[in-house]
Structure formats: C-alpha cells, structure tokens
Design a protein around this motif. Structure first.
Motif, PDB file in Angstrom:
ATOM      1  N   ARG A   1       0.825  -1.212   0.000  1.00  0.00           N
ATOM      2  CA  ARG A   1       0.000   0.000   0.000  1.00  0.00           C
ATOM      3  C   ARG A   1       0.861   1.265   0.000  1.00  0.00           C
ATOM      4  N   LEU A   2       1.977   1.195   0.719  1.00  0.00           N
ATOM      5  CA  LEU A   2       2.872   2.351   0.808  1.00  0.00           C
ATOM      6  C   LEU A   2       3.841   2.431  -0.371  1.00  0.00           C
ATOM      7  N   ASP A   3       3.864   1.362  -1.176  1.00  0.00           N
ATOM      8  CA  ASP A   3       4.746   1.288  -2.345  1.00  0.00           C
ATOM      9  C   ASP A   3       6.210   1.413  -1.947  1.00  0.00           C
ATOM     10  N   ILE A   4       6.580   0.682  -0.887  1.00  0.00           N
ATOM     11  CA  ILE A   4       7.972   0.639  -0.448  1.00  0.00           C
ATOM     12  C   ILE A   4       8.373  -0.823  -0.255  1.00  0.00           C
ATOM     13  N   PRO A   5       9.644  -1.161  -0.453  1.00  0.00           N
ATOM     14  CA  PRO A   5      10.089  -2.541  -0.242  1.00  0.00           C
ATOM     15  C   PRO A   5       9.920  -2.944   1.221  1.00  0.00           C
TER      16      PRO A   5
ATOM     17  N   VAL B   1      -4.162   3.936   6.021  1.00  0.00           N
ATOM     18  CA  VAL B   1      -2.856   4.290   5.481  1.00  0.00           C
ATOM     19  C   VAL B   1      -3.002   5.241   4.294  1.00  0.00           C
ATOM     20  N   LEU B   2      -3.906   4.904   3.388  1.00  0.00           N
ATOM     21  CA  LEU B   2      -4.130   5.755   2.219  1.00  0.00           C
ATOM     22  C   LEU B   2      -4.628   7.144   2.624  1.00  0.00           C
ATOM     23  N   GLU B   3      -5.493   7.194   3.644  1.00  0.00           N
ATOM     24  CA  GLU B   3      -5.996   8.475   4.134  1.00  0.00           C
ATOM     25  C   GLU B   3      -4.870   9.323   4.716  1.00  0.00           C
TER      26      GLU B   3
ATOM     27  N   THR C   1      -6.847  -5.700   8.471  1.00  0.00           N
ATOM     28  CA  THR C   1      -5.905  -5.359   7.412  1.00  0.00           C
ATOM     29  C   THR C   1      -6.549  -4.464   6.356  1.00  0.00           C
ATOM     30  N   VAL C   2      -7.786  -4.771   5.987  1.00  0.00           N
ATOM     31  CA  VAL C   2      -8.465  -3.987   4.958  1.00  0.00           C
ATOM     32  C   VAL C   2      -8.703  -2.558   5.435  1.00  0.00           C
ATOM     33  N   PHE C   3      -9.220  -2.409   6.651  1.00  0.00           N
ATOM     34  CA  PHE C   3      -9.487  -1.076   7.182  1.00  0.00           C
ATOM     35  C   PHE C   3      -8.188  -0.309   7.441  1.00  0.00           C
ATOM     36  N   SER C   4      -7.156  -1.022   7.897  1.00  0.00           N
ATOM     37  CA  SER C   4      -5.865  -0.372   8.122  1.00  0.00           C
ATOM     38  C   SER C   4      -5.295   0.163   6.821  1.00  0.00           C
ATOM     39  N   ALA C   5      -5.459  -0.595   5.739  1.00  0.00           N
ATOM     40  CA  ALA C   5      -4.981  -0.143   4.434  1.00  0.00           C
ATOM     41  C   ALA C   5      -5.676   1.148   4.024  1.00  0.00           C
TER      42      ALA C   5
END
Length: 261
Positions: free
Chosen positions: A144-148, A177-179, A170-174
């Motif tokens: 989600r963060l687009d990092i290794p 994260v995007l927010e 996990t779904v809600f946390s993602a």
C-alpha cells in the motif's frame, strides 16, 4: 563423518526453515527460503543447503522431525512431525531455565507461549483469525505504501511523530494508510504506526511474564519492532541469534530426543 546429526524442518506457509544440529545442540547448518507453491521441492533445497553447510549428506542424518503448515510434505526425509507450538516450547525449554513468554511473529500467525521454570508449557495463544499483526499484514502495508518490505524497519526507526492506526483489520488499516498519505503524513511515521499495530495486537493476546523472548521471521528482519515492544513493556527482550530458526531448531532437538535406540 561418524558423529550423528539431527534435522528440523519448519515448513511455513511463507518461509521454509531447516536446521541441522549435532548431539551438543550446536547448529551446524541452516537455510531459509520462500516456501512457494511446491513445499516438497523447497524443503528439499533447504535441506541440501543446510547439509552442505554442515558438511554432511542425507545418509548422515540420524533422525529428523518436521513442523509447520506444510510439515506433511517432507516424506522424502521423515514422516514424523510435531506442532509449531511444541517445537517452539522445546526450543525454549532447552535454552532457558526460568519462566518465560515466547512471542513468535510469523508470516500468517502470531503465537504467545508461556513456559514455567521447569520448561513446562503453561499456556499458549494463537492469532489465526486474520492477518492482523503478522508478516502478511506488514507485506500488505508495504504494498500500500509502495515501499520494499526490507525498508520498513529503517523507516520506522527514523520516525519522530508516529501515526497510530485505529483498526486491527488489514483492509481497514490499508484504508487508513491511504488516508494518512492523502493528508501528507510522513511515510516513516505511518510505518512506525504499522509496527505499533503489530505490537498492540500481540499485547492484547496475553499478559507478558517478567522474561520475554521474541522469535520469528518478522523479528529477524525488524529489530526496531522489538525496541518498540521493550519501551511498551518497560523491560529488555531477549532475541536469539537466529530468531527465524527457533521452530526448526526445536524440531531438531525433538529429533535428537526421539532417535531410535
């Protein structure tokens, strides 16, 4: 070679670990690989790599035990197996002579195991219902963060203003994260918040004894997570030299215990 060696194979859903020990419980060889889709082939490759490191061939194995999610997939070397809880407990009983809490954070589940002063297992808890607080959770957050994934530890260590995530899911946390990314929060502060979610999930599973040991692949690659846990429980945590191999080593000790007379 004349001295016997004993093998433990821990076939996890994410990683396969193999340990080769001698009668003095010294680890002579070891290997870790992604389990992939062919557990048998991966286990065979890890076994051969471990034996080569130890300077032995397959015909030098005195006894072997398997454990983990894919423990039934290694009939080429053994049909005997033990549970992951049992192998982690056997490793803990061999290494410690005091009451301990073992926290094992793996790819698909967490385990909290308590042993008394005699090494007897007094309780255990497992997180099997979802990926929250596991290696799979960290993998999802890194995507989600687009990092290794391997960068997460260093990023968390650089954080100065941790962003706490409200959900274990996990779904809600993602979504959270995007927010936070949308609101301009720093990546390192979000990653530290992700680490905090893992720790919080573990601490809610059971109370910690005075002596705490942390093991597993997540611990092996994310030592800042251990430091964060130490701050929360206000005491040092012991981490073995090879935290990802503890289950395999415990299986190898079982193999030595149960070798034919």
């Amino acid at each position: 070679m004349s001295k016997p060696v004993f093998v433990g194979l821990d076939i996890g859903s994410s990683r396969t670990k193999v340990a080769v020990i001698d009668a003095d419980r010294e680890v002579l060889g070891h290997a870790v690989r992604k389990s992939g889709t062919d557990f048998t082939a991966t286990a065979a490759a890890c076994l051969d790599e471990s034996l080569e490191m130890a300077g032995f061939r397959r015909d030098g194995i005195a006894s072997a035990i398997s454990t983990g999610y894919g423990r039934a997939n290694v009939a080429f070397v053994t049909t005997r197996h033990k549970t992951e809880i049992g192998c982690l407990s056997r490793w803990g009983r061999d290494r410690f002579h005091e009451a301990i809490t073992i926290i094992d954070i793996g790819g698909q589940d967490n385990k909290v195991i308590k042993l008394d002063e005699a090494g007897r297992r007094t309780s255990f808890k497992m997180n099997r219902k979802c990926a929250a607080g596991t290696g799979a959770f960290l993998e999802e957050m890194s995507a989600r963060l687009d990092i290794p994934l391997e960068r997460m530890n260093d990023l968390a260590a650089r954080s100065t203003d941790m962003v706490k995530l409200g959900s274990f899911c996990t779904v809600f946390s993602a979504t959270e994260v995007l927010e936070n990314i949308r609101h301009g929060k720093k990546i390192e502060d979000i990653v530290k918040g992700v680490f905090f979610s893992v720790i919080r999930r573990v601490l809610e599973m059971d109370a910690m004894s005075e002596n705490v040991v942390m093991t597993g692949g997540v611990v092996a690659h994310n030592r800042h997570l251990v430091r964060m846990m130490e701050e929360l429980i206000a005491r040092p945590i012991w981490v073995p030299e090879k935290p990802q191999l503890t289950g395999a080593i415990g299986a190898a000790i079982y193999a030595m215990d149960s070798q034919p007379e």
